[in-house]
Design an enzyme around this catalytic site. Sequence first.
Site, mmCIF file in Angstrom:
data_model
loop_
_atom_site.group_PDB
_atom_site.id
_atom_site.type_symbol
_atom_site.label_atom_id
_atom_site.label_comp_id
_atom_site.label_asym_id
_atom_site.label_seq_id
_atom_site.Cartn_x
_atom_site.Cartn_y
_atom_site.Cartn_z
ATOM 1 C CG HIS A 84 -6.767 -7.888 3.860
ATOM 2 N ND1 HIS A 84 -5.641 -7.345 3.018
ATOM 3 C CD2 HIS A 84 -7.624 -7.338 3.046
ATOM 4 C CE1 HIS A 84 -5.936 -6.703 2.083
ATOM 5 N NE2 HIS A 84 -7.330 -6.715 2.100
ATOM 6 C CB CYS B 136 -10.272 -4.679 2.324
ATOM 7 S SG CYS B 136 -11.127 -6.259 1.907
#
Length: 405
Positions: A100, A113
């Site tokens: 992301h 992440c």
Amino acid sequence: MLRSFVGACLLSTSVLVQAAIAGDARSLQVVVSKNDQSLSLYEDGEVVATSRVSTGKSGHETPSGIFSILDKRKYHESNIYSAAPMPFMQRLTWSGIALHEGNVPNYPASHGCIRLPAKFAKSLYGMTSRGVHVIISSADVSLQRIDHPTLLQPKAADEGRLLSDIEMRPATFDASLKLVEVAVNEKTSSVPAKATSKVTGAPLRILITRRGEREKIMDVQRLLTSIGFDAGVADGYSGQMTINAVNGYKRWKGIKTTGPLVTDEFLDALYASTGADAPPNGQLMVRQNFKPLFEAPIHIKDPQVALGTHFFEVIDIEGDRAEWNGLTLENHIPIAARKRLGIDVADAPGGYDQLRTVLDRIDIPADVRERLEEQLAVGSSITVSDLSHGLETGQGTDFVTITRD
């Protein structure tokens, strides 16, 4: 002059990215290096874009392994970290690992992440689709072309033929699920079945691994049922029906019913009773469209030597020829797992050519190969690993292979 040079580089990257957008997303592959904090995007086996990334910091490390994009959201908020914004989110695991947009310093800084710069996050989001593979490695690895007889090649399916006449097994990792249905090729206008399967077929996800306790129990259930004991569905789980059937057989043969459920004495007697050959030592499992399809036993040569962890994917199909690429990942097998799997040599052989070496050791039965080749499509992949799928593999996923958690 410097501004002109930088501008030319940016323009070149933009052109490459736009070329990738126009292609088939199934030919895309993403490789992330945690050591270099970098990402490489491959299309048709060639690097078409690169980017800086920021992976998980100490205590929140990003897992290494083989993943695929499970879900995409242009805007998402973290369910774990105080609704933190995650624009252009592309989910890799249901437990919270994703690509992301985010802050990208020159070091690991996320909570697990993979953060991407804003412009690149948006561009990558526009190129990919669900199912695109994302390989995460500590070391700097790259995909390379490979040609080997073990790798599958496209084969035309007979019109109206059931896609497989091999014995079906429960293709599920959840004992509550039913057997999967088997697809049937339907005759369509003048388009040959071979061309249809290549162009429109969903990619196959294939995992080749060692047979474990689950597969052993599946064989026990199948064999007990074949001689009249009701062991339930051959799902690899020792439920009460299976336990009752095993103990019933033991009483019949005068084998003690205390201690471990499945012993060598019990297995020897069961195989003798049914006249069955001892099963091969490997297992091939197949998923398609994020669902289990089927699985079958295969043979692995030199089982006492580690296989390692390897990834192969079809990047193009022209006529009756599939083009594959692949890479080898770091391999970490806990001592307890080595003992359980009978691995005496922990280092996979082959040196810099481990891909071909491991393929030399894999023997896929002809009927299994035929079924797979009838459905081969761009994006179909093979993962080879000593350790089977983990908890991240489940409903709505491809095979998720973790090499370091």
